[in-house]
Design a protein around this motif. Sequence first.
Motif, PDB file in Angstrom:
ATOM      1  N   UNK A 293       0.846  -1.198   0.000  1.00 54.09           N
ATOM      2  CA  UNK A 293       0.000   0.000   0.000  1.00 54.09           C
ATOM      3  C   UNK A 293       0.881   1.248   0.000  1.00 54.09           C
ATOM      4  N   UNK A 294       1.934   1.264   0.837  1.00 56.49           N
ATOM      5  CA  UNK A 294       2.837   2.411   0.866  1.00 56.49           C
ATOM      6  C   UNK A 294       3.478   2.641  -0.494  1.00 56.49           C
ATOM      7  N   UNK A 295       3.800   1.561  -1.190  1.00 59.58           N
ATOM      8  CA  UNK A 295       4.504   1.692  -2.465  1.00 59.58           C
ATOM      9  C   UNK A 295       3.595   2.205  -3.573  1.00 59.58           C
ATOM     10  N   UNK A 296       2.305   1.839  -3.548  1.00 63.22           N
ATOM     11  CA  UNK A 296       1.441   2.112  -4.692  1.00 63.22           C
ATOM     12  C   UNK A 296       0.388   3.196  -4.451  1.00 63.22           C
ATOM     13  N   UNK A 297       0.177   3.596  -3.236  1.00 63.75           N
ATOM     14  CA  UNK A 297      -0.840   4.609  -2.960  1.00 63.75           C
ATOM     15  C   UNK A 297      -0.425   5.965  -3.537  1.00 63.75           C
ATOM     16  N   UNK A 298      -1.396   6.734  -4.001  1.00 62.61           N
ATOM     17  CA  UNK A 298      -1.112   8.084  -4.471  1.00 62.61           C
ATOM     18  C   UNK A 298      -1.488   9.128  -3.430  1.00 62.61           C
ATOM     19  N   UNK A 299      -1.830   8.674  -2.213  1.00 61.89           N
ATOM     20  CA  UNK A 299      -2.094   9.589  -1.094  1.00 61.89           C
ATOM     21  C   UNK A 299      -1.326   9.093   0.130  1.00 61.89           C
ATOM     22  N   UNK A 300      -1.286   9.896   1.168  1.00 66.33           N
ATOM     23  CA  UNK A 300      -0.585   9.525   2.386  1.00 66.33           C
ATOM     24  C   UNK A 300      -1.137   8.224   2.955  1.00 66.33           C
ATOM     25  N   UNK A 301      -0.234   7.434   3.530  1.00 68.76           N
ATOM     26  CA  UNK A 301      -0.629   6.199   4.201  1.00 68.76           C
ATOM     27  C   UNK A 301      -0.273   6.344   5.680  1.00 68.76           C
ATOM     28  N   UNK A 302      -1.272   6.185   6.536  1.00 74.52           N
ATOM     29  CA  UNK A 302      -1.057   6.269   7.982  1.00 74.52           C
ATOM     30  C   UNK A 302      -1.006   4.847   8.515  1.00 74.52           C
ATOM     31  N   UNK A 303       0.184   4.431   8.943  1.00 71.85           N
ATOM     32  CA  UNK A 303       0.405   3.061   9.400  1.00 71.85           C
ATOM     33  C   UNK A 303       0.336   3.046  10.924  1.00 71.85           C
ATOM     34  N   UNK A 304      -0.553   2.211  11.457  1.00 69.82           N
ATOM     35  CA  UNK A 304      -0.839   2.217  12.895  1.00 69.82           C
ATOM     36  C   UNK A 304      -0.363   0.918  13.538  1.00 69.82           C
ATOM     37  N   UNK A 305       0.529   1.005  14.530  1.00 69.31           N
ATOM     38  CA  UNK A 305       0.941  -0.208  15.256  1.00 69.31           C
ATOM     39  C   UNK A 305      -0.229  -0.813  16.015  1.00 69.31           C
ATOM     40  N   UNK A 306      -0.200  -2.119  16.178  1.00 64.74           N
ATOM     41  CA  UNK A 306      -1.295  -2.807  16.873  1.00 64.74           C
ATOM     42  C   UNK A 306      -1.381  -2.395  18.332  1.00 64.74           C
ATOM     43  N   UNK A 307      -0.293  -1.890  18.899  1.00 68.22           N
ATOM     44  CA  UNK A 307      -0.274  -1.538  20.324  1.00 68.22           C
ATOM     45  C   UNK A 307      -0.926  -0.198  20.622  1.00 68.22           C
ATOM     46  N   UNK A 308      -1.302   0.557  19.584  1.00 67.72           N
ATOM     47  CA  UNK A 308      -1.858   1.892  19.789  1.00 67.72           C
ATOM     48  C   UNK A 308      -3.349   1.820  20.085  1.00 67.72           C
ATOM     49  N   UNK A 309      -3.767   2.522  21.126  1.00 69.10           N
ATOM     50  CA  UNK A 309      -5.190   2.713  21.430  1.00 69.10           C
ATOM     51  C   UNK A 309      -5.453   4.202  21.578  1.00 69.10           C
ATOM     52  N   UNK A 310      -6.726   4.555  21.633  1.00 73.36           N
ATOM     53  CA  UNK A 310      -7.106   5.960  21.651  1.00 73.36           C
ATOM     54  C   UNK A 310      -7.928   6.258  22.885  1.00 73.36           C
ATOM     55  N   UNK A 311      -7.663   7.402  23.501  1.00 72.86           N
ATOM     56  CA  UNK A 311      -8.441   7.840  24.648  1.00 72.86           C
ATOM     57  C   UNK A 311      -9.890   8.089  24.222  1.00 72.86           C
ATOM     58  N   UNK A 312     -10.838   8.049  25.178  1.00 69.47           N
ATOM     59  CA  UNK A 312     -12.256   8.148  24.820  1.00 69.47           C
ATOM     60  C   UNK A 312     -12.637   9.371  23.997  1.00 69.47           C
ATOM     61  N   UNK A 313     -11.944  10.478  24.212  1.00 66.99           N
ATOM     62  CA  UNK A 313     -12.310  11.689  23.482  1.00 66.99           C
ATOM     63  C   UNK A 313     -11.091  12.565  23.307  1.00 66.99           C
ATOM     64  N   UNK A 314     -10.997  13.265  22.168  1.00 61.62           N
ATOM     65  CA  UNK A 314      -9.863  14.164  21.939  1.00 61.62           C
ATOM     66  C   UNK A 314     -10.131  15.493  22.627  1.00 61.62           C
ATOM     67  N   UNK A 315     -10.231  15.470  23.945  1.00 64.16           N
ATOM     68  CA  UNK A 315     -10.584  16.682  24.682  1.00 64.16           C
ATOM     69  C   UNK A 315      -9.551  17.773  24.558  1.00 64.16           C
ATOM     70  N   UNK A 316      -8.290  17.399  24.193  1.00 67.59           N
ATOM     71  CA  UNK A 316      -7.236  18.382  24.077  1.00 67.59           C
ATOM     72  C   UNK A 316      -7.344  19.183  22.779  1.00 67.59           C
ATOM     73  N   UNK A 317      -8.173  18.743  21.846  1.00 65.90           N
ATOM     74  CA  UNK A 317      -8.299  19.428  20.568  1.00 65.90           C
ATOM     75  C   UNK A 317      -9.407  20.449  20.656  1.00 65.90           C
TER      76      UNK A 317
END
Length: 321
Positions: A293-317
């Motif tokens: 996908x990284x080699x052939x995509x014509x747009x940015x590719x966001x690669x996410x490690x399996x260990x990443x999780x997200x807080x319930x809400x982006x309250x800092x934004x």
Amino acid sequence: MVLANPFARIVVGYDTSPAADIALEQALALAQQYAGDVVVVHISDVPVNAIIQLETAAKRPENELAPLVASLEGSRASLFAKLSAHVANHPVPVSLEFSMNDPAAGILDAAKRWKATAIAIGTHARTGLSHALIGSVAEGVVRNALVPVIVVREKMAAKPLQRIVVGFDQSDSPTSASASAIAIALARERSVRLVYCSVVDTATVIQPIMDMPFDPTHLITAMRRAAHDALESAAQHANASDVYPAIEVIDAVDAATGIVEVARGHDADAIVVGNHKRGNFERFFIGSTTEAVMRHSNVSVIVVPASVTVAPRLSAVPAER
């Protein structure tokens, strides 16, 4: 790692190449969209360590820069001048770090020290045996990063996110879950539209039985149904966060080809995929959907490690500027 805002601080691996310039532009666009900041990291084998806060529309340096800039040798002084001019009018705080290290290890180390929530890097996307045996800085960063990595290639257009395609594998894997979590976090705070995509590799079913008296239609139909049901389940999970992705199941010769085709069909701004960590020889002989996908995509590719999780809400934004 638990992230509140996936783009709160983006470390950019920078080497003055055209691909690195695009990575910087993409990082600035995402940091502006998600109220983050950018750290530009230049790694070399020349003994020097310096951290410089660049002047932007968002922030002026707190200390006098002249003595530090005067101490830089020619190439670094030129790089500083180029970056200073480049970011002067950007509404995003930008810092510049010079350090000595192996490029991939240096970028990863900087991301850890700066507590980055993402890394942006450009790649030439080499192919063939030389790439498999020699590797690349981008590949080393993607394989070992603990935070999402934004991978861009030369001649891509840097842009904020409006539509993201999220690639799902056929199983409910941790990599798909992490990719989905990051996409949901990005969508729910900035009204980014998501497309959940799963690829049915019909070639693996049809090819082995071409010479056998067997009709694979029912098997392929079952595979499509299973993929659709898995995406529906993932979409319901997103709905609980007030995010309502579209879903698409596509037949393709391989997962990467299908994901890239869906992204092009939907005019996506980025593709989000999970990362399976594989060793050199396993990746060489088996192949990697993420790498392809990284080699052939014509747009940015966001690669996410399996260990990443997200807080319930982006309250800092904060709300949109």
